[in-house]
Design an enzyme around this catalytic site. Sequence first.
Site, PDB file in Angstrom:
ATOM      1  N   CYS A  83       0.816  -1.225   0.000  1.00  0.00           N
ATOM      2  CA  CYS A  83       0.000   0.000   0.000  1.00  0.00           C
ATOM      3  C   CYS A  83       0.847   1.273   0.000  1.00  0.00           C
ATOM      4  O   CYS A  83       0.336   2.355  -0.267  1.00  0.00           O
ATOM      5  CB  CYS A  83      -0.931   0.009   1.207  1.00  0.00           C
ATOM      6  SG  CYS A  83      -1.973  -1.438   1.282  1.00  0.00           S
TER       7      CYS A  83
ATOM      8  N   HIS B  55      -3.861   7.003   2.103  1.00  0.00           N
ATOM      9  CA  HIS B  55      -4.102   5.662   1.539  1.00  0.00           C
ATOM     10  C   HIS B  55      -5.511   5.210   1.923  1.00  0.00           C
ATOM     11  O   HIS B  55      -6.003   5.492   3.016  1.00  0.00           O
ATOM     12  CB  HIS B  55      -3.060   4.683   2.090  1.00  0.00           C
ATOM     13  CG  HIS B  55      -3.386   3.262   1.785  1.00  0.00           C
ATOM     14  ND1 HIS B  55      -3.646   2.826   0.505  1.00  0.00           N
ATOM     15  CD2 HIS B  55      -3.541   2.170   2.599  1.00  0.00           C
ATOM     16  CE1 HIS B  55      -3.922   1.537   0.542  1.00  0.00           C
ATOM     17  NE2 HIS B  55      -3.867   1.118   1.791  1.00  0.00           N
TER      18      HIS B  55
ATOM     19  N   ASN C 289     -10.130  -0.977  -0.988  1.00  0.00           N
ATOM     20  CA  ASN C 289      -8.682  -0.780  -0.910  1.00  0.00           C
ATOM     21  C   ASN C 289      -8.038  -1.350  -2.176  1.00  0.00           C
ATOM     22  O   ASN C 289      -8.062  -2.562  -2.397  1.00  0.00           O
ATOM     23  CB  ASN C 289      -8.156  -1.493   0.342  1.00  0.00           C
ATOM     24  CG  ASN C 289      -6.671  -1.298   0.563  1.00  0.00           C
ATOM     25  OD1 ASN C 289      -5.963  -0.808  -0.312  1.00  0.00           O
ATOM     26  ND2 ASN C 289      -6.200  -1.682   1.739  1.00  0.00           N
TER      27      ASN C 289
HETATM   28  N1  ACO Z   1     -18.263  -9.394   8.468  1.00  0.00           N
HETATM   29  C1  ACO Z   1     -18.797  -9.709   9.630  1.00  0.00           C
HETATM   30  N2  ACO Z   1     -18.085  -9.993  10.730  1.00  0.00           N
HETATM   31  C2  ACO Z   1     -16.744  -9.936  10.620  1.00  0.00           C
HETATM   32  C3  ACO Z   1     -16.106  -9.602   9.431  1.00  0.00           C
HETATM   33  C4  ACO Z   1     -16.915  -9.341   8.308  1.00  0.00           C
HETATM   34  N3  ACO Z   1     -16.407  -9.019   7.108  1.00  0.00           N
HETATM   35  N4  ACO Z   1     -14.788  -9.625   9.636  1.00  0.00           N
HETATM   36  C5  ACO Z   1     -14.575  -9.949  10.912  1.00  0.00           C
HETATM   37  N5  ACO Z   1     -15.776 -10.148  11.504  1.00  0.00           N
HETATM   38  C6  ACO Z   1     -16.049 -10.520  12.889  1.00  0.00           C
HETATM   39  C7  ACO Z   1     -14.894 -11.229  13.533  1.00  0.00           C
HETATM   40  O1  ACO Z   1     -14.894 -12.609  13.216  1.00  0.00           O
HETATM   41  C8  ACO Z   1     -15.203 -11.005  14.991  1.00  0.00           C
HETATM   42  O2  ACO Z   1     -16.190 -11.929  15.392  1.00  0.00           O
HETATM   43  P1  ACO Z   1     -16.165 -12.550  16.886  1.00  0.00           P
HETATM   44  O3  ACO Z   1     -16.280 -11.361  17.798  1.00  0.00           O
HETATM   45  O4  ACO Z   1     -17.351 -13.441  16.876  1.00  0.00           O
HETATM   46  O5  ACO Z   1     -14.847 -13.240  16.995  1.00  0.00           O
HETATM   47  C9  ACO Z   1     -15.829  -9.625  15.014  1.00  0.00           C
HETATM   48  O6  ACO Z   1     -16.244  -9.358  13.656  1.00  0.00           O
HETATM   49  C10 ACO Z   1     -14.864  -8.536  15.417  1.00  0.00           C
HETATM   50  O7  ACO Z   1     -13.654  -8.777  14.750  1.00  0.00           O
HETATM   51  P2  ACO Z   1     -12.451  -7.830  14.912  1.00  0.00           P
HETATM   52  O8  ACO Z   1     -11.307  -8.357  14.107  1.00  0.00           O
HETATM   53  O9  ACO Z   1     -12.236  -7.551  16.370  1.00  0.00           O
HETATM   54  O10 ACO Z   1     -13.046  -6.522  14.212  1.00  0.00           O
HETATM   55  P3  ACO Z   1     -12.414  -5.110  14.144  1.00  0.00           P
HETATM   56  O11 ACO Z   1     -13.278  -4.177  14.860  1.00  0.00           O
HETATM   57  O12 ACO Z   1     -10.956  -5.117  14.482  1.00  0.00           O
HETATM   58  O13 ACO Z   1     -12.544  -4.786  12.608  1.00  0.00           O
HETATM   59  C11 ACO Z   1     -11.240  -4.697  10.634  1.00  0.00           C
HETATM   60  C12 ACO Z   1     -11.899  -5.603  11.661  1.00  0.00           C
HETATM   61  C13 ACO Z   1     -12.305  -3.885   9.919  1.00  0.00           C
HETATM   62  C14 ACO Z   1     -10.511  -5.564   9.613  1.00  0.00           C
HETATM   63  C15 ACO Z   1     -10.281  -3.766  11.378  1.00  0.00           C
HETATM   64  O14 ACO Z   1      -9.443  -4.470  12.240  1.00  0.00           O
HETATM   65  C16 ACO Z   1      -9.458  -2.953  10.448  1.00  0.00           C
HETATM   66  O15 ACO Z   1      -9.954  -2.157   9.686  1.00  0.00           O
HETATM   67  N6  ACO Z   1      -8.154  -3.093  10.516  1.00  0.00           N
HETATM   68  C17 ACO Z   1      -7.293  -2.369   9.583  1.00  0.00           C
HETATM   69  C18 ACO Z   1      -6.938  -3.318   8.564  1.00  0.00           C
HETATM   70  C19 ACO Z   1      -6.922  -2.739   7.199  1.00  0.00           C
HETATM   71  O16 ACO Z   1      -7.462  -1.711   6.883  1.00  0.00           O
HETATM   72  N7  ACO Z   1      -6.273  -3.463   6.356  1.00  0.00           N
HETATM   73  C20 ACO Z   1      -6.214  -3.083   4.990  1.00  0.00           C
HETATM   74  C21 ACO Z   1      -5.025  -3.590   4.394  1.00  0.00           C
HETATM   75  S1  ACO Z   1      -3.635  -2.879   5.108  1.00  0.00           S
HETATM   76  C22 ACO Z   1      -3.475  -1.460   4.479  1.00  0.00           C
HETATM   77  O17 ACO Z   1      -3.928  -1.189   3.410  1.00  0.00           O
HETATM   78  C23 ACO Z   1      -2.838  -0.496   5.356  1.00  0.00           C
END
Ligand code: ACO
Length: 352
Positions: free
Chosen positions: A129, A279, A309
């Site tokens: 990224c 980004h 993304n």
């Molecule tokens: N739909 C529904 N539920 C989901 C999904 C989904 N797509 N994905 C995860 N869950 C569930 C998980 O399984 C978990 O369930 P559980 O509580 O029963 O175990 C629950 O949602 C919470 O999961 P978390 O991982 O704690 O959710 P979080 O609030 O951290 O959000 C997310 C997840 C959106 C991925 C977040 O961590 C995030 O945005 N992180 C940044 C990552 C990112 O942007 N990466 C992009 C690539 S890197 C880059 O470009 C910089």
Amino acid sequence: MIRTQVLGLGSYVPERVVKNEEIPFLDDKHVRGDVVRTETDDAWIYKRTGIRERRYVPNDGNTATSDLALEASKRALADAGVDAGEIDCIILGTLSPDFHFPGTAVLVQKKLGIAEKTNCACFDIRQQCSAFVYGLQMADAFVRTGMYKRILLIGAELHSHSLDFSTRGRDVMVLFGDGAGAMVLGPSESDDPRSGVMYTAAHADGTGALDLYLKIFEINKLPYIDYNPTDRETNQLMYPHMDGKRVFLHAVRGMVMASQAALAKTGLSWDDITWFVPHQANLRINEKVVEVAKIPPEKVLNTIEWYGNTTAATVPLTIDYWRQQGKVKRGDRILAAVFGSGFTWGASIFTL
Ligand code: ACO
């Protein structure tokens, strides 16, 4: 003094729009069925990421990353009024190359019809990224030293073929889309230190390498691919894995620090910046960056709602999108901040 100017900009996204509502029903070939394969929904995706839809290439096996890159490149060249034959360097950032090797830049060179040119250098860079800012730093250095005169800088990604369309892969799969952006850069004589590419900075912290990765193979093993790609019990190496919370925290910190350093080192303030282009990983990350770095919200450009993304492509794609909407204009000064797998991050200030 020779300074690097942005001569042209272009972007390309495939036609197929995939809305959040479709995601639960898509199979591995992106065909919509009747049964839920992935437990997710629009409300969860939008609330956590700000994404409503993304673009996917056709699933007929005929489109590669180099094809997306080619379309964006043609548009950037037309915008710059530069003939492909004038390009003497291609820098291409992608985490979804056509092949393991050769790199994708040479494939774009061939598709542009300039492969017979022996004086066109081709670089692939693998900074995920952050690739666009890393590539811009390389291009700026090359132009300033007189090494190359017409550089085509491309960020292109075809994510939709390597995502895990199942509940197991939902945390990563919902985030990504396909697309490409390109910029043509060249020299001009100017004594104005604020003209053209004014500032670039690139950083990395390899201790985060396995917080976001896609291995596909492990070269230390024999055989280096030891799974059946269609066996869901054993094929996890085929798909990206992420510690979402750690990525979120580091992304906010990296983009805040890089943006603040860019202003401090150039002596500019947010009053001197027309647009902040972060980004596009997650709208919540960008909202946090804007809050912590005290960035005027009306100066922030996002496209994640429509494109998701697109990794190396997000910065040029977002600038070009808002230029097509009439918001961004030639002469605007942009501060772009990026963060990605590696971890890698950086920022740049340049005039369009
Ligand atoms: N739909 C529904 N539920 C989901 C999904 C989904 N797509 N994905 C995860 N869950 C569930 C998980 O399984 C978990 O369930 P559980 O509580 O029963 O175990 C629950 O949602 C919470 O999961 P978390 O991982 O704690 O959710 P979080 O609030 O951290 O959000 C997310 C997840 C959106 C991925 C977040 O961590 C995030 O945005 N992180 C940044 C990552 C990112 O942007 N990466 C992009 C690539 S890197 C880059 O470009 C910089």
